[in-house]
Design an enzyme around this catalytic site. Structure first.
Site, PDB file in Angstrom:
ATOM      1  N   ARG A   1      -0.710 -21.490  22.011  1.00 11.42           N
ATOM      2  CA  ARG A   1      -0.299 -20.088  22.059  1.00 11.42           C
ATOM      3  C   ARG A   1      -1.498 -19.251  22.480  1.00 11.42           C
ATOM      4  NH1 ARG A   1      -0.570 -15.920  17.360  1.00 11.42           N
ATOM      5  NH2 ARG A   1       0.250 -14.092  18.441  1.00 11.42           N
TER       6      ARG A   1
ATOM      7  N   HIS B   1      -1.439  -8.703  22.566  1.00  7.65           N
ATOM      8  CA  HIS B   1      -2.266  -8.993  21.399  1.00  7.65           C
ATOM      9  C   HIS B   1      -3.361  -7.939  21.317  1.00  7.65           C
ATOM     10  CE1 HIS B   1      -3.388 -12.462  18.532  1.00  7.65           C
ATOM     11  NE2 HIS B   1      -4.106 -11.411  18.182  1.00  7.65           N
TER      12      HIS B   1
ATOM     13  N   GLU C   1       1.511  -9.043  15.524  1.00  4.80           N
ATOM     14  CA  GLU C   1       1.138  -8.268  14.343  1.00  4.80           C
ATOM     15  C   GLU C   1       1.202  -6.760  14.572  1.00  4.80           C
ATOM     16  OE1 GLU C   1      -1.760 -11.510  12.111  1.00  4.80           O
ATOM     17  OE2 GLU C   1      -2.656  -9.690  12.923  1.00  4.80           O
TER      18      GLU C   1
ATOM     19  N   ASN D   1       2.657 -14.838  11.233  1.00  3.13           N
ATOM     20  CA  ASN D   1       1.232 -15.077  11.063  1.00  3.13           C
ATOM     21  C   ASN D   1       0.968 -15.019   9.568  1.00  3.13           C
ATOM     22  OD1 ASN D   1       1.217 -14.971  13.829  1.00  3.13           O
ATOM     23  ND2 ASN D   1      -0.234 -13.276  13.994  1.00  3.13           N
TER      24      ASN D   1
ATOM     25  N   TYR E   1      -1.482 -15.734   6.297  1.00  4.20           N
ATOM     26  CA  TYR E   1      -2.812 -16.005   5.773  1.00  4.20           C
ATOM     27  C   TYR E   1      -2.890 -15.891   4.252  1.00  4.20           C
ATOM     28  CZ  TYR E   1      -4.511 -15.801  10.571  1.00  4.20           C
ATOM     29  OH  TYR E   1      -4.714 -16.055  11.907  1.00  4.20           O
TER      30      TYR E   1
ATOM     31  N   GLU F   1       0.407 -18.186  13.497  1.00  8.26           N
ATOM     32  CA  GLU F   1      -0.989 -18.248  13.063  1.00  8.26           C
ATOM     33  C   GLU F   1      -1.045 -18.681  11.608  1.00  8.26           C
ATOM     34  OE1 GLU F   1      -3.443 -14.770  13.650  1.00  8.26           O
ATOM     35  OE2 GLU F   1      -2.594 -14.380  15.640  1.00  8.26           O
TER      36      GLU F   1
END
Length: 485
Positions: A81, A125, A171, A303, A305, A383
């Protein structure tokens, strides 16, 4: 759930991947006709980035992509990606096409395909053309929607014959909150709440119209946008904390994912914004376009985290802070919240990274289950990774902490798949080390160590696979069947 007698392997068509973003890896910031982006300008403002780091050279992927793809092939990567730099295609955001920019991405796409790696493109992005920021304040103007769709459509028409996996926005919740509430990203505004929600509406319209443009050209393409999802746990069994979690979910998570998946904003969130006089303004037909696009997305990009905690926040409680940990000095981040609604205290049951991000593998499973129950959409983990201080010692990089982190997350992801979540791909962040936006180059995420530090003249940019590179290589080879052994 407690699912018994499961297949140890991931689905046979599972896309084991890794990811990057143009500004963070490419470098060549002013070569071959490329225009300036808002990030090219923002990093030059004193104090905005760790040790004044820039993406001028980054890790020089622009000149070294063949070497990087060869390493991906060696690893056995199934998908890569990456994002397109808008200013390589349209140096001024619109108008004349820069054919040298098109040619670069043609070469990269073909190199990936020739090495049996599926290209997955992120259209945006964060690197907005500075020319559009100068002309009409970029995302603050409704004009951005048409210019964005024109740019996206150019990518679809030039690359869509070979690229079948598309992520429109990366995001959206992060670049808008950091840009208009926290002052940490371009354009660097603080607590401009009304504009924050209007900017998001423009981004939603750009997403929606781009989805429809892609499907008109390539009906077989798979498309969605990627959301930075940090699921919330209620602080306690107190009803006010449970309600704080519900309010947090509507205002900080479902506000974005509901628009992508349903084409509408959460009713409670919109009611709150209207009561504050900061709800976005719609144009005629917006509702219909958002709903039609929602019917055409193929997956929710995630994404992931960390998770967060939601606790009731009194009316005189904490607000949003524009101070975040960009140094890797643990314990320097601050509790944030929305007075009268919620705050996000530390989770005392979870460890954190040096950048104060909670480490919660089970949260990935939680995220997938939540998306599956609420939207019943397939999922692309676009991600997931660990930023850490890595050190080159005697020509090697030993990163057992990264292996432990990724392994634990993949074990939980497999449980989510066993529980019925349709996960199409898992892309780590990141393949090589890269510029970590505000955090400089010391916060390393990659499987491949890149020899450089914050100083632009430092290092050789040589690529050195870390221990985690070989671990992921074996995980891909065995299709995840030996993760728990």
């Amino acid at each position: 759930m407690l699912i018994k007698d499961t297949n140890k392997e991931f689905p046979k068509d599972f896309l084991w991947g890794s990811a990057s973003a143009a500004y963070q890896v490419e470098g060549a910031w002013d070569e071959d006709g490329k225009g300036r982006s808002v990030w090219d300008e923002f990093v030059r403002i004193p104090g905005k980035t760790f040790k004044a780091t820039t993406g001028d050279k980054a890790v020089d992927h622009y000149h070294r992509f063949e070497e990087d793809v060869a390493l991906m092939k060696e690893m056995g990567l199934k998908t890569y990606r990456f994002s397109i730099a808008w200013t390589r295609i349209f140096p001024n955001g619109k108008g004349e096409v820069n054919e040298e920019g098109i040619a670069f991405y043609d070469r990269l796409i073909n190199e990936l395909i020739n090495n049996d790696i599926t290209p997955m493109i992120t259209v945006f992005h964060w690197d907005l053309p500075q020319a559009l920021q100068d002309e009409y304040n970029g995302w603050e103007s409704r004009k951005i929607v048409d210019d964005f769709v024109n740019y996206a459509s150019m990518l679809f028409s030039r690359f869509g014959d070979r690229v079948k996996h598309w992520i429109i926005l990366n995001e959206q919740n992060v670049f808008t909150s950091h840009g208009w509430l926290m002052g940490m990203h371009p354009p660097g505004k603080v607590q401009d709440m009304k504009m924050f929600y209007q900017v998001n509406h423009h981004a939603f319209m750009a997403h929606a119209k781009s989805v429809l443009a892609l499907k008109a050209l390539w009906p077989d393409a798979l498309v969605g946008s990627s959301f930075a999802f940090g699921p919330a746990y209620a602080k306690s069994e107190k009803p006010e904390d449970a309600m704080a979690k519900m309010d947090y979910d509507d205002l900080q998570s479902y506000y974005w994912m509901d628009v992508y998946a349903y084409g509408r904003y959460p009713r409670a969130a919109l009611a709150q914004l209207k009561s504050m006089g900061i709800a976005p303004e719609f144009e005629a037909g917006d509702d219909e376009i958002l709903k039609l696009a929602a019917q055409n997305i193929d997956f929710m990009g995630v994404n992931y985290y960390q998770t967060t905690v939601a606790e009731y926040n009194p009316i005189d409680g904490v607000g949003m802070s524009n101070k975040i940990n960009t140094t890797g000095k643990k314990g320097t981040s601050e509790i944030q919240g929305m007075p009268g609604i919620y705050k996000n205290p530390k989770n005392e049951y979870l460890k954190t990274t040096d950048w104060d991000w909670t480490i919660d593998p089970e949260g990935l499973r939680f995220a997938c289950r939540d998306i599956t129950s609420r939207y019943d959409l397939p999922i692309v983990i676009s991600e997931n990774g660990l930023g850490a201080f890595d050190h080159l010692e005697n020509g090697k990089v030993h990163d057992p902490y990264r292996i432990e982190y990724l392994k634990a997350h993949l074990i939980e992801l497999k449980k989510a798949i066993d529980e019925g979540c349709r996960v199409l791909a898992y892309c780590t962040w990141s393949f090589t080390d890269l510029l970590s936006w505000l955090n400089g180059y010391q916060k390393r995420y990659g499987f491949v160590f890149v020899d450089r530090e914050e100083d632009e003249e430092s290092g050789t940019l040589n690529r050195i696979p870390k221990d985690s590179f070989y671990w992921y290589q074996y995980t891909i080879k065995t299709n995840g069947s030996e993760l728990e052994e």
